[in-house]
Design a protein around this motif. Sequence first.
Motif, PDB file in Angstrom:
ATOM      1  N   GLY A  72       0.762  -1.245   0.000  1.00  0.00           N
ATOM      2  CA  GLY A  72       0.000   0.000   0.000  1.00  0.00           C
ATOM      3  C   GLY A  72       0.788   1.287   0.000  1.00  0.00           C
ATOM      4  N   PHE A  73       2.102   1.202   0.013  1.00  0.00           N
ATOM      5  CA  PHE A  73       2.886   2.437  -0.001  1.00  0.00           C
ATOM      6  C   PHE A  73       3.066   2.936  -1.435  1.00  0.00           C
ATOM      7  CE2 PHE A  73       4.081   0.761   4.125  1.00  0.00           C
ATOM      8  CZ  PHE A  73       4.220   1.891   4.908  1.00  0.00           C
ATOM      9  N   GLU A  74       3.270   4.235  -1.540  1.00  0.00           N
ATOM     10  CA  GLU A  74       3.575   4.852  -2.838  1.00  0.00           C
ATOM     11  C   GLU A  74       4.818   5.714  -2.669  1.00  0.00           C
ATOM     12  OE1 GLU A  74      -0.036   7.107  -3.303  1.00  0.00           O
ATOM     13  OE2 GLU A  74       0.837   8.878  -2.363  1.00  0.00           O
ATOM     14  N   LEU A  75       5.552   5.847  -3.736  1.00  0.00           N
ATOM     15  CA  LEU A  75       6.763   6.663  -3.661  1.00  0.00           C
ATOM     16  C   LEU A  75       6.411   8.111  -3.350  1.00  0.00           C
ATOM     17  CD1 LEU A  75       8.825   5.273  -6.678  1.00  0.00           C
ATOM     18  CD2 LEU A  75       9.467   5.159  -4.257  1.00  0.00           C
ATOM     19  N   CYS A  76       7.247   8.770  -2.553  1.00  0.00           N
ATOM     20  CA  CYS A  76       7.079  10.203  -2.303  1.00  0.00           C
ATOM     21  C   CYS A  76       8.455  10.850  -2.291  1.00  0.00           C
ATOM     22  CB  CYS A  76       6.308  10.443  -1.005  1.00  0.00           C
ATOM     23  SG  CYS A  76       7.113   9.839   0.475  1.00  0.00           S
ATOM     24  N   GLU A  77       8.472  12.130  -2.082  1.00  0.00           N
ATOM     25  CA  GLU A  77       9.698  12.883  -2.333  1.00  0.00           C
ATOM     26  C   GLU A  77      10.707  12.867  -1.191  1.00  0.00           C
ATOM     27  OE1 GLU A  77      10.690  14.525  -5.152  1.00  0.00           O
ATOM     28  OE2 GLU A  77       9.004  13.430  -6.024  1.00  0.00           O
ATOM     29  N   ASN A  78      10.187  12.890   0.039  1.00  0.00           N
ATOM     30  CA  ASN A  78      11.120  13.103   1.154  1.00  0.00           C
ATOM     31  C   ASN A  78      10.542  12.553   2.461  1.00  0.00           C
ATOM     32  OD1 ASN A  78       9.212  15.022   2.155  1.00  0.00           O
ATOM     33  ND2 ASN A  78      10.020  16.493   0.667  1.00  0.00           N
ATOM     34  N   ALA A  79      11.261  12.848   3.552  1.00  0.00           N
ATOM     35  CA  ALA A  79      10.891  12.307   4.860  1.00  0.00           C
ATOM     36  C   ALA A  79      10.036  13.276   5.679  1.00  0.00           C
ATOM     37  CB  ALA A  79      12.158  11.969   5.633  1.00  0.00           C
ATOM     38  N   ALA A  80       9.568  14.353   5.069  1.00  0.00           N
ATOM     39  CA  ALA A  80       8.810  15.360   5.820  1.00  0.00           C
ATOM     40  C   ALA A  80       7.539  14.754   6.426  1.00  0.00           C
ATOM     41  CB  ALA A  80       8.447  16.515   4.897  1.00  0.00           C
ATOM     42  N   PHE A  81       7.230  15.179   7.631  1.00  0.00           N
ATOM     43  CA  PHE A  81       6.045  14.662   8.321  1.00  0.00           C
ATOM     44  C   PHE A  81       4.769  15.214   7.687  1.00  0.00           C
ATOM     45  CE2 PHE A  81       2.783  15.187  11.633  1.00  0.00           C
ATOM     46  CZ  PHE A  81       2.603  13.862  11.964  1.00  0.00           C
ATOM     47  N   ARG A 135      22.675   6.246   3.962  1.00  0.00           N
ATOM     48  CA  ARG A 135      21.703   7.333   4.191  1.00  0.00           C
ATOM     49  C   ARG A 135      20.372   7.004   3.521  1.00  0.00           C
ATOM     50  NH1 ARG A 135      21.297  10.725  -0.127  1.00  0.00           N
ATOM     51  NH2 ARG A 135      22.631  10.146  -1.896  1.00  0.00           N
ATOM     52  N   PRO A 136      19.298   7.692   3.941  1.00  0.00           N
ATOM     53  CA  PRO A 136      17.982   7.412   3.343  1.00  0.00           C
ATOM     54  C   PRO A 136      17.907   7.937   1.918  1.00  0.00           C
ATOM     55  CG  PRO A 136      17.817   9.223   4.911  1.00  0.00           C
ATOM     56  CD  PRO A 136      19.214   8.692   5.016  1.00  0.00           C
ATOM     57  N   VAL A 137      17.474   7.074   1.002  1.00  0.00           N
ATOM     58  CA  VAL A 137      17.477   7.470  -0.413  1.00  0.00           C
ATOM     59  C   VAL A 137      16.134   7.259  -1.116  1.00  0.00           C
ATOM     60  CG1 VAL A 137      19.955   7.118  -0.709  1.00  0.00           C
ATOM     61  CG2 VAL A 137      18.396   5.224  -1.124  1.00  0.00           C
ATOM     62  N   ARG A 138      15.256   6.447  -0.540  1.00  0.00           N
ATOM     63  CA  ARG A 138      13.922   6.250  -1.117  1.00  0.00           C
ATOM     64  C   ARG A 138      12.892   6.478  -0.017  1.00  0.00           C
ATOM     65  NH1 ARG A 138      16.261   6.002  -5.184  1.00  0.00           N
ATOM     66  NH2 ARG A 138      16.056   4.636  -6.990  1.00  0.00           N
ATOM     67  N   PHE A 139      11.826   7.161  -0.378  1.00  0.00           N
ATOM     68  CA  PHE A 139      10.778   7.472   0.587  1.00  0.00           C
ATOM     69  C   PHE A 139       9.440   7.012   0.020  1.00  0.00           C
ATOM     70  CE2 PHE A 139      14.230  10.522   0.733  1.00  0.00           C
ATOM     71  CZ  PHE A 139      14.622  10.439   2.058  1.00  0.00           C
ATOM     72  N   LEU A 140       8.643   6.423   0.885  1.00  0.00           N
ATOM     73  CA  LEU A 140       7.309   5.972   0.466  1.00  0.00           C
ATOM     74  C   LEU A 140       6.317   6.339   1.561  1.00  0.00           C
ATOM     75  CD1 LEU A 140       9.467   3.316  -0.226  1.00  0.00           C
ATOM     76  CD2 LEU A 140       7.499   2.847  -1.698  1.00  0.00           C
ATOM     77  N   ARG A 141       5.054   6.442   1.181  1.00  0.00           N
ATOM     78  CA  ARG A 141       4.040   6.796   2.169  1.00  0.00           C
ATOM     79  C   ARG A 141       2.744   6.065   1.853  1.00  0.00           C
ATOM     80  NH1 ARG A 141       1.625  12.773   0.488  1.00  0.00           N
ATOM     81  NH2 ARG A 141       0.710  12.042  -1.489  1.00  0.00           N
ATOM     82  N   ARG A 142       1.910   5.928   2.896  1.00  0.00           N
ATOM     83  CA  ARG A 142       0.553   5.416   2.715  1.00  0.00           C
ATOM     84  C   ARG A 142      -0.320   6.055   3.787  1.00  0.00           C
ATOM     85  NH1 ARG A 142       0.972  -0.948   4.806  1.00  0.00           N
ATOM     86  NH2 ARG A 142       1.481  -0.446   6.962  1.00  0.00           N
ATOM     87  N   ARG A 143      -1.612   6.080   3.526  1.00  0.00           N
ATOM     88  CA  ARG A 143      -2.553   6.655   4.482  1.00  0.00           C
ATOM     89  C   ARG A 143      -2.560   5.838   5.767  1.00  0.00           C
ATOM     90  NH1 ARG A 143      -4.545  11.752   3.965  1.00  0.00           N
ATOM     91  NH2 ARG A 143      -5.095  12.179   1.799  1.00  0.00           N
ATOM     92  N   ARG A 144      -2.541   6.527   6.888  1.00  0.00           N
ATOM     93  CA  ARG A 144      -2.679   5.818   8.157  1.00  0.00           C
ATOM     94  C   ARG A 144      -4.120   5.370   8.323  1.00  0.00           C
ATOM     95  NH1 ARG A 144       1.550   5.898  11.404  1.00  0.00           N
ATOM     96  NH2 ARG A 144       3.121   7.502  11.035  1.00  0.00           N
ATOM     97  N   ALA A 145      -4.272   4.192   8.962  1.00  0.00           N
ATOM     98  CA  ALA A 145      -5.623   3.683   9.192  1.00  0.00           C
ATOM     99  C   ALA A 145      -5.888   3.631  10.689  1.00  0.00           C
ATOM    100  CB  ALA A 145      -5.784   2.304   8.576  1.00  0.00           C
ATOM    101  N   GLY A 146      -6.025   4.789  11.291  1.00  0.00           N
ATOM    102  CA  GLY A 146      -6.413   4.862  12.693  1.00  0.00           C
ATOM    103  C   GLY A 146      -5.371   4.376  13.666  1.00  0.00           C
TER     104      GLY A 146
END
Lengths: 157, 150
Positions: A72-81, A135-146
């Motif tokens: 369920g993750f998708e690529l994103c640009e960075n580690a920003a919260f 160092r961190p080079v790939r970032f991914l994100r997914r919607r939190r589910a509660g």
Amino acid sequence: MNGDLERLFPGLRGALYAVTSPAQADYNCIAWAAGDDSRWWEPDPLGLYFWPEAVPRQYTLQAYAEAFRRIGFELCENAAFEAGWERVAIFADADGRPTHAVRQLPDGTWTSKLGQREDIQHPEIEHVSGTAYGRPVRFLRRRRAGLADGKNQEETP
Amino acid sequence: MMTVSALQSRPSADVYLSDESARLTDPIRRLIRVGRERGAPTSLTESESTSWSAVLAQRFYSLAEAWRRECAHLSSVRETVLHPAYQQIVGMGPAALPLIFMDLNREPNHWFWALRAITGEDPVPHEHRGSVKLMAQDWLHWARMRGFVS
């Protein structure tokens, strides 16, 4: 504070990190970043270890990112919260080989499983950067589910 | 496949796995020689077998400890099995199997690559892959069936 850990990860010196589990060989950082503390995830060509079906068994950033995309993750640009999003970051060494993964907790801090050693919670992603993991080079994100907190309410991959 | 008993019963010629093994064995062999010269009432064959087993065990645990200490933070088994200590254990061949199984029984750890390399087998079913405790149980069952552990 843990002198042994800080020798391996000098970025932890002076940081407000916390050891959040005992050392154990049951799971690794990739599994932990994926929310699985029951298996060791590894794309070994012999197929001795767990790796998501249909994802190439290769030690490449592409394969590691694909493993996270399968849950369920998708690529994103960075580690920003970003509130409401769960992030993972894949670390690589100077040759671009994946070495580590971390997962962002709902409060913006990060959780890392250090190989067969402990889990730690650290405020900044860069606290585990360095000789050991690169160092961190790939970032991914997914919607939190509660998720209320990262430690006790892991999502099943 | 060479069994431990076959290894133990090898001729007394000084054949060592490495310089380190030779170094570890020398004091034991000196003791055996002194005992023989003084007529110690022990079986020479038994003494040599015991000393060989002791040397193997000492070498195994020394290498295993170095491997654990230096690789515990690594997230990839591929990296850890390339460590010289792990490779030396694999190089011990079938003689290492009882020691690996003893260690696996004490605490599940990533001996699976070594076991596969030494035995050429893999008794872990697909659904257990990655579950370290279950993988250890599968290998220990395999070992029991073949008399490596009781």
